[in-house]
Design a protein around this motif. Structure first.
Motif, mmCIF file in Angstrom:
data_model
loop_
_atom_site.group_PDB
_atom_site.id
_atom_site.type_symbol
_atom_site.label_atom_id
_atom_site.label_comp_id
_atom_site.label_asym_id
_atom_site.label_seq_id
_atom_site.Cartn_x
_atom_site.Cartn_y
_atom_site.Cartn_z
ATOM 1 N N UNK A 139 22.254 2.556 -1.611
ATOM 2 C CA UNK A 139 22.122 2.591 -0.161
ATOM 3 C C UNK A 139 21.566 1.251 0.296
ATOM 4 N N UNK A 140 22.310 0.537 1.148
ATOM 5 C CA UNK A 140 21.834 -0.794 1.555
ATOM 6 C C UNK A 140 20.535 -0.702 2.338
ATOM 7 N N UNK A 141 19.762 -1.762 2.198
ATOM 8 C CA UNK A 141 18.477 -1.807 2.879
ATOM 9 C C UNK A 141 18.690 -1.970 4.385
ATOM 10 N N UNK A 142 17.892 -1.248 5.158
ATOM 11 C CA UNK A 142 17.982 -1.342 6.613
ATOM 12 C C UNK A 142 17.415 -2.685 7.068
ATOM 13 N N UNK A 143 18.234 -3.416 7.843
ATOM 14 C CA UNK A 143 17.791 -4.722 8.365
ATOM 15 C C UNK A 143 17.890 -4.711 9.887
ATOM 16 N N UNK A 144 16.992 -5.407 10.509
ATOM 17 C CA UNK A 144 16.891 -5.407 11.965
ATOM 18 C C UNK A 144 17.820 -6.472 12.552
ATOM 19 N N UNK A 145 18.851 -6.081 13.338
ATOM 20 C CA UNK A 145 19.777 -7.072 13.909
ATOM 21 C C UNK A 145 19.144 -7.963 14.969
ATOM 22 N N UNK A 146 18.016 -7.564 15.518
ATOM 23 C CA UNK A 146 17.339 -8.411 16.508
ATOM 24 C C UNK A 146 16.660 -9.606 15.851
ATOM 25 N N UNK A 147 16.355 -9.470 14.550
ATOM 26 C CA UNK A 147 15.666 -10.551 13.841
ATOM 27 C C UNK A 147 16.565 -11.243 12.825
#
Length: 199
Positions: free
Chosen positions: A166-174
Protein backbone atom coordinates in the motif's frame (compact mmCIF):
# COMPACT_ATOMS: atom_id res chain seq x y z
CA UNK A 1 -33.34 -34.70 41.13
CA UNK A 2 -33.50 -35.97 37.59
CA UNK A 3 -33.70 -33.58 34.64
CA UNK A 4 -36.14 -32.76 33.20
CA UNK A 5 -38.07 -33.17 36.46
CA UNK A 6 -41.58 -34.27 35.46
CA UNK A 7 -44.05 -35.04 38.27
CA UNK A 8 -47.43 -36.72 37.98
CA UNK A 9 -50.65 -34.76 37.50
CA UNK A 10 -51.57 -35.39 41.13
CA UNK A 11 -49.38 -32.37 41.85
CA UNK A 12 -52.23 -30.21 40.50
CA UNK A 13 -54.35 -31.16 43.52
CA UNK A 14 -51.79 -30.05 46.13
CA UNK A 15 -53.45 -27.11 47.86
CA UNK A 16 -51.42 -26.51 51.03
CA UNK A 17 -47.94 -25.06 51.34
CA UNK A 18 -46.78 -27.76 53.78
CA UNK A 19 -47.79 -30.41 51.23
CA UNK A 20 -45.95 -28.52 48.47
CA UNK A 21 -42.84 -28.34 50.65
CA UNK A 22 -43.08 -32.09 51.34
CA UNK A 23 -43.26 -32.80 47.60
CA UNK A 24 -40.18 -30.68 46.91
CA UNK A 25 -38.27 -32.34 49.75
CA UNK A 26 -39.21 -35.78 48.44
CA UNK A 27 -37.85 -35.10 44.95
CA UNK A 28 -34.75 -33.28 46.29
CA UNK A 29 -35.73 -29.85 45.01
CA UNK A 30 -36.20 -28.04 48.31
CA UNK A 31 -32.50 -27.13 48.53
CA UNK A 32 -33.07 -24.59 45.76
CA UNK A 33 -35.87 -23.00 47.78
CA UNK A 34 -33.59 -22.72 50.82
CA UNK A 35 -30.83 -21.25 48.65
CA UNK A 36 -33.23 -18.63 47.30
CA UNK A 37 -34.57 -17.83 50.78
CA UNK A 38 -31.07 -17.37 52.21
CA UNK A 39 -30.04 -15.06 49.36
CA UNK A 40 -32.53 -12.32 50.33
CA UNK A 41 -30.48 -9.18 50.96
CA UNK A 42 -31.12 -5.46 51.18
CA UNK A 43 -30.35 -3.85 47.84
CA UNK A 44 -27.23 -1.72 47.51
CA UNK A 45 -28.01 1.72 46.11
CA UNK A 46 -30.94 4.07 45.77
CA UNK A 47 -33.34 1.34 44.62
CA UNK A 48 -34.08 0.39 48.20
CA UNK A 49 -35.99 3.64 48.65
CA UNK A 50 -37.94 3.07 45.42
CA UNK A 51 -39.94 -0.03 46.32
CA UNK A 52 -37.08 -2.37 45.33
CA UNK A 53 -35.72 -2.84 48.83
CA UNK A 54 -34.62 -6.48 48.63
CA UNK A 55 -32.79 -8.63 46.08
CA UNK A 56 -33.24 -12.39 45.92
CA UNK A 57 -32.04 -15.21 43.69
CA UNK A 58 -34.62 -17.05 41.61
CA UNK A 59 -35.86 -20.42 42.81
CA UNK A 60 -37.50 -23.27 40.90
CA UNK A 61 -40.16 -22.62 38.26
CA UNK A 62 -43.26 -24.84 38.45
CA UNK A 63 -45.02 -25.26 35.10
CA UNK A 64 -48.52 -26.72 35.13
CA UNK A 65 -51.43 -27.07 32.70
CA UNK A 66 -54.43 -27.25 35.05
CA UNK A 67 -54.47 -25.91 38.60
CA UNK A 68 -56.68 -27.48 41.26
CA UNK A 69 -55.06 -25.53 44.10
CA UNK A 70 -51.47 -25.89 42.96
CA UNK A 71 -50.95 -22.15 42.45
CA UNK A 72 -52.00 -21.37 46.03
CA UNK A 73 -49.83 -24.13 47.48
CA UNK A 74 -46.55 -23.07 45.86
CA UNK A 75 -46.92 -19.30 45.80
CA UNK A 76 -45.82 -18.85 49.43
CA UNK A 77 -42.52 -20.71 49.03
CA UNK A 78 -39.65 -18.21 48.73
CA UNK A 79 -38.20 -17.94 45.23
CA UNK A 80 -40.68 -20.42 43.69
CA UNK A 81 -42.57 -19.09 40.66
CA UNK A 82 -45.48 -20.65 38.81
CA UNK A 83 -46.43 -20.47 35.17
CA UNK A 84 -49.19 -21.92 33.05
CA UNK A 85 -47.70 -23.89 30.18
CA UNK A 86 -49.73 -21.81 27.69
CA UNK A 87 -48.19 -18.60 29.09
CA UNK A 88 -44.54 -19.67 29.18
CA UNK A 89 -42.20 -16.74 28.71
CA UNK A 90 -38.53 -16.60 27.91
CA UNK A 91 -38.16 -14.24 30.88
CA UNK A 92 -39.38 -17.06 33.13
CA UNK A 93 -37.21 -19.78 31.59
CA UNK A 94 -34.04 -17.68 31.33
CA UNK A 95 -34.23 -14.75 33.77
CA UNK A 96 -31.58 -12.14 33.08
CA UNK A 97 -30.62 -13.97 29.88
CA UNK A 98 -29.08 -16.86 31.88
CA UNK A 99 -30.06 -20.27 30.52
CA UNK A 100 -30.54 -23.32 32.69
CA UNK A 101 -33.25 -22.47 35.21
CA UNK A 102 -34.48 -25.36 37.34
CA UNK A 103 -37.99 -26.16 36.02
CA UNK A 104 -40.47 -28.59 37.59
CA UNK A 105 -43.09 -29.83 35.10
CA UNK A 106 -46.36 -31.60 35.64
CA UNK A 107 -46.94 -34.55 33.31
CA UNK A 108 -49.80 -32.82 31.50
CA UNK A 109 -47.81 -29.64 30.95
CA UNK A 110 -44.79 -31.53 29.62
CA UNK A 111 -46.91 -33.49 27.15
CA UNK A 112 -48.66 -30.30 26.01
CA UNK A 113 -45.37 -28.72 24.87
CA UNK A 114 -45.41 -30.56 21.54
CA UNK A 115 -48.87 -29.27 20.66
CA UNK A 116 -47.98 -25.69 21.68
CA UNK A 117 -44.53 -25.37 20.10
CA UNK A 118 -44.63 -28.25 17.62
CA UNK A 119 -41.92 -30.77 16.80
CA UNK A 120 -39.38 -31.05 13.99
CA UNK A 121 -41.83 -33.29 12.13
CA UNK A 122 -45.01 -31.18 12.46
CA UNK A 123 -45.72 -27.51 13.12
CA UNK A 124 -47.40 -26.07 16.20
CA UNK A 125 -51.18 -26.45 16.61
CA UNK A 126 -51.83 -23.43 18.84
CA UNK A 127 -49.20 -21.05 17.40
CA UNK A 128 -50.06 -20.26 13.80
CA UNK A 129 -47.05 -20.49 11.50
CA UNK A 130 -44.60 -21.29 14.30
CA UNK A 131 -41.89 -23.86 13.71
CA UNK A 132 -39.05 -24.88 15.97
CA UNK A 133 -35.78 -23.21 14.96
CA UNK A 134 -33.40 -25.53 13.17
CA UNK A 135 -29.61 -25.49 13.21
CA UNK A 136 -28.08 -24.13 10.00
CA UNK A 137 -25.19 -26.60 10.29
CA UNK A 138 -25.43 -30.23 11.33
CA UNK A 139 -21.70 -30.20 12.04
CA UNK A 140 -20.50 -26.98 13.68
CA UNK A 141 -16.80 -27.94 13.67
CA UNK A 142 -15.66 -25.46 10.99
CA UNK A 143 -11.96 -26.29 11.30
CA UNK A 144 -12.62 -29.96 10.62
CA UNK A 145 -14.81 -29.11 7.59
CA UNK A 146 -12.25 -26.72 6.07
CA UNK A 147 -9.35 -29.11 6.59
CA UNK A 148 -11.27 -32.14 5.29
CA UNK A 149 -10.03 -33.87 2.13
CA UNK A 150 -13.31 -33.16 0.29
CA UNK A 151 -12.97 -29.38 0.70
CA UNK A 152 -9.20 -29.16 0.26
CA UNK A 153 -9.31 -31.16 -2.98
CA UNK A 154 -11.47 -28.57 -4.78
CA UNK A 155 -9.78 -25.43 -3.44
CA UNK A 156 -7.51 -23.35 -5.67
CA UNK A 157 -3.81 -23.54 -4.78
CA UNK A 158 -2.48 -20.86 -2.50
CA UNK A 159 -1.21 -17.81 -4.36
CA UNK A 160 2.47 -17.16 -3.67
CA UNK A 161 3.86 -13.96 -5.09
CA UNK A 162 4.69 -10.39 -4.26
CA UNK A 163 2.68 -9.11 -1.39
CA UNK A 164 0.44 -6.12 -1.88
CA UNK A 165 2.22 -2.89 -1.00
CA UNK A 166 0.00 0.00 0.00
CA UNK A 167 1.66 3.25 -1.09
CA UNK A 168 2.44 5.79 1.55
CA UNK A 169 -0.01 8.67 1.83
CA UNK A 170 1.60 11.91 0.64
CA UNK A 171 0.21 15.41 0.90
CA UNK A 172 -0.33 17.03 -2.56
CA UNK A 173 -0.27 20.51 -1.01
CA UNK A 174 3.35 19.98 0.04
CA UNK A 175 4.61 17.48 -2.54
CA UNK A 176 4.91 18.82 -6.12
CA UNK A 177 5.12 15.37 -7.75
CA UNK A 178 1.85 14.21 -6.16
CA UNK A 179 0.21 17.53 -7.06
CA UNK A 180 1.29 17.09 -10.67
CA UNK A 181 -0.07 13.53 -10.75
CA UNK A 182 -3.44 14.73 -9.52
CA UNK A 183 -3.55 17.77 -11.82
CA UNK A 184 -1.38 17.57 -15.00
CA UNK A 185 -2.23 21.20 -15.84
CA UNK A 186 -0.33 22.22 -12.71
CA UNK A 187 2.95 22.17 -14.71
CA UNK A 188 1.61 24.76 -17.14
CA UNK A 189 0.39 26.93 -14.25
CA UNK A 190 3.79 26.80 -12.52
CA UNK A 191 5.62 27.58 -15.77
CA UNK A 192 3.37 30.54 -16.46
CA UNK A 193 3.80 31.91 -12.94
CA UNK A 194 7.59 31.46 -13.13
CA UNK A 195 7.75 33.27 -16.50
CA UNK A 196 5.59 36.05 -15.11
CA UNK A 197 7.86 36.44 -12.09
CA UNK A 198 11.04 36.74 -14.20
CA UNK A 199 9.64 39.46 -16.47
Amino acid sequence: PEFPLVLSDSLNRVSHTQDARAVLEKVGAYDDVVKSRDSRKIRVGAGKSRNRRHTQRRGPLVVYDVSEGLDKAFRNLPGVELSLVDNLSLLDLAPGGHLGRFVIWTKGAFEKLDSIFGTYEESAKFKTGFNLPRAFMTNADLTRIINSDEVQSVLKPQVTGPTLVIPKKRNPLKNAAVRLALNPYQAAVVARETKKATE
